[in-house]
Write an enzyme that holds these catalytic residues in place. Structure first.
Site, mmCIF file in Angstrom:
data_model
loop_
_atom_site.group_PDB
_atom_site.id
_atom_site.type_symbol
_atom_site.label_atom_id
_atom_site.label_comp_id
_atom_site.label_asym_id
_atom_site.label_seq_id
_atom_site.Cartn_x
_atom_site.Cartn_y
_atom_site.Cartn_z
ATOM 1 N N ARG A 237 0.855 -1.177 0.000
ATOM 2 C CA ARG A 237 0.000 0.000 0.000
ATOM 3 C C ARG A 237 0.900 1.240 0.000
ATOM 4 O O ARG A 237 1.965 1.247 0.631
ATOM 5 C CB ARG A 237 -0.913 0.027 1.231
ATOM 6 N N GLU A 266 -4.039 7.754 -5.008
ATOM 7 C CA GLU A 266 -4.371 6.966 -6.199
ATOM 8 C C GLU A 266 -5.737 7.379 -6.720
ATOM 9 O O GLU A 266 -6.678 7.463 -5.931
ATOM 10 C CB GLU A 266 -4.352 5.472 -5.867
ATOM 11 N N HIS A 285 -1.416 0.429 -9.711
ATOM 12 C CA HIS A 285 -1.979 -0.490 -8.708
ATOM 13 C C HIS A 285 -2.679 -1.655 -9.401
ATOM 14 O O HIS A 285 -3.879 -1.899 -9.228
ATOM 15 C CB HIS A 285 -2.943 0.238 -7.763
#
Length: 322
Positions: A237, A266, A285
């Site tokens: 993360r 993000e 991601h």
């Protein structure tokens, strides 16, 4: 009468059909997140929620009078307020196991791309800059027989360690809250305290979950301990790392480069300095995002949901609620 389930993630028709055999479903078919106001207004109708991004907190749970289970289409569940879930007695599940090998593949892609400058040199060729023989300005660094340090030896860390040790003959050490002696024995890897791991590794991979304890686990102090030839890889993360201090470490050449699948914000800010650095590989991601694995994850989330609604123990209840 069938119970009602709200699905705020896009799911394939095969998973929809699987759910419809037992429950009535409403799907949110946009790639954009369902507006929070709409979710709050509608949630009281549903017995189950399948999600991946929605914040599950007191605000939502207090309105969800009929909710029995929330099923996350992800391994991580930092969108869950675990204490709120405990108070509400709503079951919460996630989707470990099915994505481990896929994420490990991507992590090794980041390692190789960073060290051998694959994405940078791809652009070098496509932009027409390759006009003569190569010289040392284009050289990268070896991966084989180097030292990989893994911070957070969970299932995915184990898969990466196996690839590193058996495929690339790397020396592998790890730091974890608890030692994994069977993995050490099976793979021939070693445990190290974090300070030694940071100082000695050629590649450092962070794979810890995001918790209050791991927020900004890696910051300026940690980067200063790393070799200036070290490549830093994060596929856990974004907020596990202090991004501003990582940027500073890269600018000051305290580390050689980075491979990142996650960011503190993000989608990433287009003005983020990381996007202008040739020695940083940036991905959106996408760790588990292959067609096969994402469908498997959504089936798993649906299975967890149906098990809970049928008063069976789901296969993957989050550990805090077990």
């Amino acid at each position: 009468m069938k119970k009602k389930v709200l699905v705020t993630e896009q799911i394939p028709e095969s998973v929809q059909n699987y759910l419809r055999e037992q429950v009535e479903i409403k799907t949110w078919d946009s790639s954009e997140q369902m507006p929070r106001e709409q979710l709050l207004a509608e949630i009281d109708q549903y017995h189950g929620l399948i999600t991946a991004k929605d914040k599950i907190d007191d605000e939502l749970l207090n309105r969800a009078k009929n909710l029995e289970v929330v099923s996350n289409v992800a391994v991580g569940y930092d969108n869950f307020d675990v204490e709120a879930l405990k108070r509400s007695q709503v079951i919460a599940t996630h989707t470990p196991y099915v994505l481990d090998e896929t994420v490990a593949d991507l992590i090794f892609g980041l390692i190789l791309s960073s060290a051998r400058r694959i994405t940078e040199l791809d652009q070098y060729v496509k932009q027409g800059k390759w006009k003569k023989g190569i010289d040392s300005s284009l050289f990268g660094r070896n991966v084989h027989h180097k030292k990989l340090g893994i911070i957070g030896m969970g299932r995915i860390g184990e898969k990466v360690a196996r690839r590193a040790k058996l495929g690339f003959e790397m020396e592998v050490t790890y730091y974890n809250r608890s030692k994994k002696e069977q993995i050490e024995k099976d793979l021939g890897i070693g445990y190290q305290e974090m300070e030694e791991l940071l100082k000695e590794s050629d590649f450092i991979l962070v794979m810890t979950p995001l918790t209050k304890e791991t927020h900004h686990l890696i910051n300026a102090k940690e980067f200063k301990k790393m070799k200036d030839t070290c490549f830093f890889i994060n596929a856990s993360r974004g907020a596990v790392v202090n991004e501003k201090e990582m940027i500073q470490a890269l600018e000051d050449k305290e580390i050689a480069g980075a491979g990142l699948d996650v960011f503190e914000q993000e989608p990433v800010d287009p003005d983020n300095p990381l996007l202008k650095m040739n020695n940083v590989v940036t991905l959106p991601h996408i760790g588990s995002a292959t067609a096969e694995t994402r469908e498997d994850m959504k089936f798993f989330a649906a299975k967890n949901m149906l098990q809970a609604l049928n008063h069976e123990k789901p296969d993957a209840v989050i550990k805090e609620l077990q």
